[in-house]
Design a protein around this motif. Sequence first.
Motif, PDB file in Angstrom:
ATOM      1  N   PRO A  21     -14.173  -0.681  -9.203  1.00 35.65           N
ATOM      2  CA  PRO A  21     -13.387   0.463  -9.177  1.00 35.65           C
ATOM      3  C   PRO A  21     -12.719   0.610  -7.548  1.00 35.65           C
ATOM      4  N   ILE A  22     -13.357   0.053  -6.679  1.00 38.55           N
ATOM      5  CA  ILE A  22     -12.674   0.063  -5.302  1.00 38.55           C
ATOM      6  C   ILE A  22     -11.564  -0.695  -5.288  1.00 38.55           C
ATOM      7  N   LEU A  23     -11.619  -1.885  -5.968  1.00 43.33           N
ATOM      8  CA  LEU A  23     -10.553  -2.967  -5.850  1.00 43.33           C
ATOM      9  C   LEU A  23      -9.394  -2.370  -6.901  1.00 43.33           C
ATOM     10  N   GLN A  24      -9.751  -1.579  -7.906  1.00 42.62           N
ATOM     11  CA  GLN A  24      -8.652  -1.188  -8.788  1.00 42.62           C
ATOM     12  C   GLN A  24      -7.987   0.162  -7.880  1.00 42.62           C
ATOM     13  N   GLY A  25      -8.710   0.794  -7.202  1.00 38.41           N
ATOM     14  CA  GLY A  25      -8.358   2.034  -6.692  1.00 38.41           C
ATOM     15  C   GLY A  25      -7.421   1.432  -5.387  1.00 38.41           C
ATOM     16  N   GLY A  26      -7.725   0.471  -4.818  1.00 37.43           N
ATOM     17  CA  GLY A  26      -7.009  -0.219  -3.666  1.00 37.43           C
ATOM     18  C   GLY A  26      -5.515  -0.904  -4.385  1.00 37.43           C
ATOM     19  N   ARG A  27      -5.766  -1.599  -5.664  1.00 38.44           N
ATOM     20  CA  ARG A  27      -4.401  -1.999  -6.185  1.00 38.44           C
ATOM     21  C   ARG A  27      -3.503  -1.163  -6.810  1.00 38.44           C
ATOM     22  N   ALA A  54      27.737   4.973 -11.009  1.00 38.46           N
ATOM     23  CA  ALA A  54      26.821   4.297 -10.937  1.00 38.46           C
ATOM     24  C   ALA A  54      25.211   4.870 -10.814  1.00 38.46           C
ATOM     25  N   ASP A  55      25.367   6.100 -10.776  1.00 42.79           N
ATOM     26  CA  ASP A  55      24.375   6.879 -10.466  1.00 42.79           C
ATOM     27  C   ASP A  55      22.888   6.644 -11.503  1.00 42.79           C
ATOM     28  N   LYS A  56      23.042   6.500 -12.677  1.00 41.61           N
ATOM     29  CA  LYS A  56      22.161   6.366 -13.675  1.00 41.61           C
ATOM     30  C   LYS A  56      21.546   5.028 -13.521  1.00 41.61           C
ATOM     31  N   TYR A  57      22.619   3.970 -13.224  1.00 37.61           N
ATOM     32  CA  TYR A  57      22.143   2.592 -13.031  1.00 37.61           C
ATOM     33  C   TYR A  57      21.019   2.470 -12.154  1.00 37.61           C
ATOM     34  N   PHE A  58      21.106   3.097 -10.841  1.00 43.33           N
ATOM     35  CA  PHE A  58      20.348   3.096  -9.887  1.00 43.33           C
ATOM     36  C   PHE A  58      19.065   3.675  -9.725  1.00 43.33           C
ATOM     37  N   HIS A  59      19.052   4.900 -10.665  1.00 45.63           N
ATOM     38  CA  HIS A  59      18.094   5.549 -11.293  1.00 45.63           C
ATOM     39  C   HIS A  59      17.089   4.566 -12.257  1.00 45.63           C
ATOM     40  N   ALA A  60      17.702   3.959 -13.265  1.00 47.81           N
ATOM     41  CA  ALA A  60      17.123   3.181 -13.934  1.00 47.81           C
ATOM     42  C   ALA A  60      16.268   1.908 -13.222  1.00 47.81           C
ATOM     43  N   ARG A  61      17.069   1.440 -12.475  1.00 48.16           N
ATOM     44  CA  ARG A  61      16.745   0.228 -11.579  1.00 48.16           C
ATOM     45  C   ARG A  61      15.673   0.521 -10.785  1.00 48.16           C
ATOM     46  N   GLY A  62      15.657   1.465 -10.097  1.00 49.20           N
ATOM     47  CA  GLY A  62      14.459   1.929  -9.039  1.00 49.20           C
ATOM     48  C   GLY A  62      13.351   2.043  -9.932  1.00 49.20           C
ATOM     49  N   ASN A  63      13.443   2.744 -11.073  1.00 45.72           N
ATOM     50  CA  ASN A  63      12.274   3.115 -11.891  1.00 45.72           C
ATOM     51  C   ASN A  63      11.615   1.850 -12.521  1.00 45.72           C
ATOM     52  N   TYR A  64      12.537   0.881 -12.858  1.00 44.35           N
ATOM     53  CA  TYR A  64      12.379  -0.452 -13.497  1.00 44.35           C
ATOM     54  C   TYR A  64      11.503  -1.368 -12.547  1.00 44.35           C
ATOM     55  N   ASP A  65      12.102  -1.252 -11.385  1.00 44.85           N
ATOM     56  CA  ASP A  65      11.455  -2.282 -10.302  1.00 44.85           C
ATOM     57  C   ASP A  65      10.095  -1.678 -10.024  1.00 44.85           C
ATOM     58  N   ALA A  66       9.735  -0.338  -9.671  1.00 45.37           N
ATOM     59  CA  ALA A  66       8.587   0.255  -9.431  1.00 45.37           C
ATOM     60  C   ALA A  66       7.793   0.043 -10.330  1.00 45.37           C
ATOM     61  N   ALA A  67       7.958   0.280 -11.670  1.00 44.94           N
ATOM     62  CA  ALA A  67       6.929   0.111 -12.789  1.00 44.94           C
ATOM     63  C   ALA A  67       6.596  -1.360 -13.147  1.00 44.94           C
ATOM     64  N   GLN A  68       7.250  -2.321 -12.651  1.00 45.96           N
ATOM     65  CA  GLN A  68       6.924  -3.650 -12.739  1.00 45.96           C
ATOM     66  C   GLN A  68       5.899  -3.939 -12.133  1.00 45.96           C
ATOM     67  N   ARG A  69       5.442  -3.239 -10.751  1.00 39.80           N
ATOM     68  CA  ARG A  69       4.250  -3.515 -10.271  1.00 39.80           C
ATOM     69  C   ARG A  69       3.160  -3.152 -10.756  1.00 39.80           C
ATOM     70  N   GLY A  70       3.109  -2.230 -11.801  1.00 44.62           N
ATOM     71  CA  GLY A  70       1.815  -1.657 -12.366  1.00 44.62           C
ATOM     72  C   GLY A  70       1.697  -0.424 -12.746  1.00 44.62           C
ATOM     73  N   PRO A  71       0.609   0.290 -13.105  1.00 41.56           N
ATOM     74  CA  PRO A  71       0.347   1.748 -13.133  1.00 41.56           C
ATOM     75  C   PRO A  71       0.818   2.261 -11.978  1.00 41.56           C
ATOM     76  N   GLY A  72       0.129   1.900 -10.578  1.00 36.85           N
ATOM     77  CA  GLY A  72       0.630   2.698  -9.518  1.00 36.85           C
ATOM     78  C   GLY A  72       2.256   2.841  -9.099  1.00 36.85           C
TER      79      GLY A  72
END
Length: 127
Positions: A21-27, A54-72
């Motif tokens: 649980p500690i490791l998952q929280g840290g991750r 280009a506004d929508k593209y950067f919205h989608a790209r930022g969210n995509y890149d962030a979500a690729q990291r995992g649930p956090g």
Amino acid sequence: MRVFVCLVLLSLLCASADMSPILQGGRFAWDAAGGAWDMLRAYRDMREANYKGADKYFHARGNYDAAQRGPGGAWAAKLISDARERWQSDMSGRGAEDTRADQEANEWGRNGGDPNRYRPAGLPRKY
């Protein structure tokens, strides 16, 4: 010598404890911080590009890149996107239609959709 014995006992205790649980929280926290960085990078790129449509593209790209990291990362992207859109609709007066379109692009990217769906023709390849 006592300190050494205490450290050995403490390390044995920690090694036998369930640390998942500690490791998952840290991750989660690590991914959230990285996701926030991805969102900031997309925002900076959007400002630097200063490219009409280009506004929508950067919205989608930022969210995509962030979500690729995992649930956090996905959590951070949603939090930042929702806060930005709330501020934008309340303060900037851009309107509900623009907010809805931005949120659609945010969700598309966060759910793994290709950000290039929103990429305008002529946007430099750098982005």
